[in-house]
Motif scaffolding. Sequence first.
Motif, PDB file in Angstrom:
ATOM      1  N   MET A 198       7.475  20.191  -9.911  1.00 57.59           N
ATOM      2  CA  MET A 198       6.850  19.380  -9.560  1.00 57.59           C
ATOM      3  C   MET A 198       7.275  18.462  -9.118  1.00 57.59           C
ATOM      4  SD  MET A 198       7.046  15.910 -12.682  1.00 57.59           S
ATOM      5  CE  MET A 198       5.819  16.248 -14.227  1.00 57.59           C
ATOM      6  N   SER A 199       6.405  17.978  -8.201  1.00 57.80           N
ATOM      7  CA  SER A 199       7.244  17.734  -6.608  1.00 57.80           C
ATOM      8  C   SER A 199       7.157  16.489  -7.138  1.00 57.80           C
ATOM      9  CB  SER A 199       5.632  17.730  -5.614  1.00 57.80           C
ATOM     10  OG  SER A 199       5.132  16.811  -5.387  1.00 57.80           O
ATOM     11  N   ARG A 200       8.617  15.779  -6.312  1.00 58.58           N
ATOM     12  CA  ARG A 200       8.394  13.576  -6.512  1.00 58.58           C
ATOM     13  C   ARG A 200       7.681  12.469  -5.720  1.00 58.58           C
ATOM     14  NH1 ARG A 200      14.420  13.077  -6.951  1.00 58.58           N
ATOM     15  NH2 ARG A 200      14.087  10.694  -8.164  1.00 58.58           N
ATOM     16  N   ARG A 201       7.559  12.135  -6.248  1.00 59.26           N
ATOM     17  CA  ARG A 201       6.429  11.264  -4.876  1.00 59.26           C
ATOM     18  C   ARG A 201       7.361  10.318  -3.908  1.00 59.26           C
ATOM     19  NH1 ARG A 201       2.457   7.781  -7.550  1.00 59.26           N
ATOM     20  NH2 ARG A 201       1.311   9.555  -8.802  1.00 59.26           N
ATOM     21  N   PRO A 202       7.664  10.313  -2.957  1.00 60.33           N
ATOM     22  CA  PRO A 202       7.776   9.602  -2.244  1.00 60.33           C
ATOM     23  C   PRO A 202       7.746   7.691  -2.040  1.00 60.33           C
ATOM     24  CG  PRO A 202       6.337  10.714  -0.820  1.00 60.33           C
ATOM     25  CD  PRO A 202       6.393  10.317  -2.463  1.00 60.33           C
ATOM     26  N   ARG A 203       8.965   7.925  -2.095  1.00 58.18           N
ATOM     27  CA  ARG A 203       9.279   5.741  -2.499  1.00 58.18           C
ATOM     28  C   ARG A 203       9.095   5.114  -1.071  1.00 58.18           C
ATOM     29  NH1 ARG A 203      12.582   5.295  -8.087  1.00 58.18           N
ATOM     30  NH2 ARG A 203      12.505   3.119  -7.562  1.00 58.18           N
TER      31      ARG A 203
END
Length: 119
Positions: free
Chosen positions: A1-6
């Motif tokens: 699962m990749s993290r969304r850029p914030r």
Amino acid sequence: MSRRPRARIRWNGDAVLGQARAGAVRGLLLGAEHLLAESRKEVPIAEGTLERSGATTVDEQDLVAGVTYDTPYAARVHEDLTARHNPGRKAKFLEDPANREAAVIGELIAAQVRRALRG
């Protein structure tokens, strides 16, 4: 699962609008002073009272500038196209420069707004 850029956004809209408004007020004053100077080149002179009565105002709330000549006869002299005046002096001494200098006045205002937004 990749993290969304914030991303974080900081809204400075009110400050920017305040700076733009302050620039507009300065620009309106400069534009009005420019128009006053140009109109003084054409205002009829008998004793100089009419010329000396010229003044500028800026309404900061409504962002409106004005140039006025405050003598009891200013409007009559401005509108009387049949009156004879010294060379270079004439009726419509405020209206004609206002029409002729409109683009310059607009640029004076715009330049002050741009300057305020750069700072």
